[in-house]
Design a protein around this motif. Sequence first.
Motif, PDB file in Angstrom:
ATOM      1  N   ILE A 253       0.834  -1.268   0.054  1.00 55.45           N
ATOM      2  CA  ILE A 253       0.191  -0.063   0.001  1.00 55.45           C
ATOM      3  C   ILE A 253       0.916   1.258   0.008  1.00 55.45           C
ATOM      4  O   ILE A 253       0.389   2.079  -0.516  1.00 55.45           O
ATOM      5  CB  ILE A 253      -0.898  -0.013   1.059  1.00 55.45           C
ATOM      6  N   ALA A 254       1.944   1.177   0.869  1.00 60.46           N
ATOM      7  CA  ALA A 254       2.817   2.460   0.809  1.00 60.46           C
ATOM      8  C   ALA A 254       3.522   2.760  -0.525  1.00 60.46           C
ATOM      9  O   ALA A 254       3.678   3.680  -1.068  1.00 60.46           O
ATOM     10  CB  ALA A 254       4.027   2.175   1.745  1.00 60.46           C
ATOM     11  N   GLU A 255       3.907   1.324  -1.209  1.00 59.97           N
ATOM     12  CA  GLU A 255       4.579   1.740  -2.445  1.00 59.97           C
ATOM     13  C   GLU A 255       3.463   2.252  -3.376  1.00 59.97           C
ATOM     14  O   GLU A 255       3.627   3.259  -4.249  1.00 59.97           O
ATOM     15  CB  GLU A 255       5.082   0.540  -2.994  1.00 59.97           C
ATOM     16  N   GLU A 263       3.456  10.352   0.939  1.00 63.80           N
ATOM     17  CA  GLU A 263       4.532   9.544   1.920  1.00 63.80           C
ATOM     18  C   GLU A 263       3.949   9.154   3.178  1.00 63.80           C
ATOM     19  O   GLU A 263       3.368   9.880   3.884  1.00 63.80           O
ATOM     20  CB  GLU A 263       5.525  10.750   2.007  1.00 63.80           C
ATOM     21  N   LEU A 264       4.448   7.916   3.450  1.00 59.89           N
ATOM     22  CA  LEU A 264       3.883   7.309   4.982  1.00 59.89           C
ATOM     23  C   LEU A 264       4.653   8.198   5.918  1.00 59.89           C
ATOM     24  O   LEU A 264       5.966   8.468   5.946  1.00 59.89           O
ATOM     25  CB  LEU A 264       4.281   5.836   4.788  1.00 59.89           C
ATOM     26  N   GLU A 265       3.635   8.617   6.728  1.00 63.38           N
ATOM     27  CA  GLU A 265       4.217   9.427   7.876  1.00 63.38           C
ATOM     28  C   GLU A 265       4.187   8.849   9.285  1.00 63.38           C
ATOM     29  O   GLU A 265       5.011   8.857   9.922  1.00 63.38           O
ATOM     30  CB  GLU A 265       3.373  10.767   7.909  1.00 63.38           C
ATOM     31  N   SER A 266       3.192   7.943   9.602  1.00 59.59           N
ATOM     32  CA  SER A 266       3.165   7.133  10.665  1.00 59.59           C
ATOM     33  C   SER A 266       2.111   6.169  10.590  1.00 59.59           C
ATOM     34  O   SER A 266       1.349   5.967   9.508  1.00 59.59           O
ATOM     35  CB  SER A 266       2.720   7.876  11.814  1.00 59.59           C
ATOM     36  N   ARG A 267       1.891   5.232  11.545  1.00 58.67           N
ATOM     37  CA  ARG A 267       1.351   3.829  11.672  1.00 58.67           C
ATOM     38  C   ARG A 267       0.858   3.632  12.887  1.00 58.67           C
ATOM     39  O   ARG A 267       1.524   3.935  13.892  1.00 58.67           O
ATOM     40  CB  ARG A 267       1.594   2.844  10.622  1.00 58.67           C
ATOM     41  N   LEU A 268      -0.328   2.989  13.020  1.00 57.99           N
ATOM     42  CA  LEU A 268      -0.943   2.317  14.412  1.00 57.99           C
ATOM     43  C   LEU A 268      -1.087   1.111  14.112  1.00 57.99           C
ATOM     44  O   LEU A 268      -1.719   0.602  12.967  1.00 57.99           O
ATOM     45  CB  LEU A 268      -2.272   3.086  14.826  1.00 57.99           C
ATOM     46  N   LEU A 278      -0.712   9.242   5.797  1.00 54.06           N
ATOM     47  CA  LEU A 278       0.022   9.467   4.788  1.00 54.06           C
ATOM     48  C   LEU A 278      -0.068  10.952   4.274  1.00 54.06           C
ATOM     49  O   LEU A 278      -1.192  11.401   4.597  1.00 54.06           O
ATOM     50  CB  LEU A 278      -0.252   8.660   3.422  1.00 54.06           C
ATOM     51  N   VAL A 279       1.073  11.715   3.654  1.00 53.35           N
ATOM     52  CA  VAL A 279       0.863  13.075   3.614  1.00 53.35           C
ATOM     53  C   VAL A 279       1.258  13.126   2.125  1.00 53.35           C
ATOM     54  O   VAL A 279       2.161  12.550   1.480  1.00 53.35           O
ATOM     55  CB  VAL A 279       1.983  13.892   4.335  1.00 53.35           C
ATOM     56  N   LYS A 280       0.429  14.053   1.401  1.00 48.54           N
ATOM     57  CA  LYS A 280       0.572  14.262  -0.125  1.00 48.54           C
ATOM     58  C   LYS A 280       1.688  15.485  -0.310  1.00 48.54           C
ATOM     59  O   LYS A 280       1.418  16.532   0.113  1.00 48.54           O
ATOM     60  CB  LYS A 280      -0.786  14.785  -0.750  1.00 48.54           C
ATOM     61  N   ARG A 281       2.769  15.118  -0.743  1.00 47.61           N
ATOM     62  CA  ARG A 281       3.967  15.886  -0.971  1.00 47.61           C
ATOM     63  C   ARG A 281       3.676  16.744  -2.324  1.00 47.61           C
ATOM     64  O   ARG A 281       3.079  16.333  -3.319  1.00 47.61           O
ATOM     65  CB  ARG A 281       5.248  15.240  -1.091  1.00 47.61           C
TER      66      ARG A 281
END
Length: 281
Positions: A253-255, A263-268, A278-281
């Motif tokens: 999913i991250a790929e 961009e993956l920022e954090s996870r629970l 995730l944040v859109k750069r």
Amino acid sequence: MNDYYSVRIDARPCTADITDLMAAFLADAGFESFEPDANGLTAYIGAASGDGALAAREALSDFPMETRLEISQQLVKGQDWNEEWEKHYFKPILIDGRCVIHSSFHTDIPAAEYDIVIDPKMAFGTGHHDTTSQMVRHILASDLEGRSVIDMGTGTGILGILAAMRGASGVTGIEIDRPAYENAIENVALNGVRMNLIHGDASSLAGLGPADFLFANINRNIILGDIDRYAAHLKSGGTMLLSGFYEEDTPMIAEAASRHGLELESRLISNRWTALRLVKR
């Protein structure tokens, strides 16, 4: 009245990993709710979808873990299901001491900053499943004041309702299942918040502008199939919250997300279920 098949799947041997994986396979086949226990699980699917036991056998025909599965079913009338749910399955839940989720019939309700009333009626999302509670935690940790939100697969409407309570503006929930969509309308009214609801799938995004936040608590395959449209309807710098899948699904999913500027920022993580920010750069 919406009838359902209650499909019972007994597994020998049975472990938490086996019932978790069965639920994942069945969710991809259209099953909506699951009740795991020490001997297997009970899964629910709309009767309009066809024979529930047959659907379960087909979904689990290539089950990769060593276990013997015994499958049976019974038809549950819509009203009977609602009464059983209210009596036995849905209890008030307090998340992080800040958000309490309960039904309109509950009386012993803990006090909390955010008080959400949900009468589920087979729509997914009461906070009891790890994926929903993880999404609630992500939302509680987010600054939503004045921000626009799109909630894909809104289910009961719980995530959009919480977003509206936290000051979000222009909250839109999209739900493909007609009974769930109608249930979300009822729950939005119960909570006295403003939330636009659309009956449809990801194609409904075409009529919307980009949002500051996009939520999707659905399942891995739908997310992978629609993440391009999700990303296209998220503002630059916006936040996407995704759940409904296992920890081991995160790399794919991250790929896929990275191909669309996310961009993956954090996870629970809880019981192998994962919710990503995730944040859109």
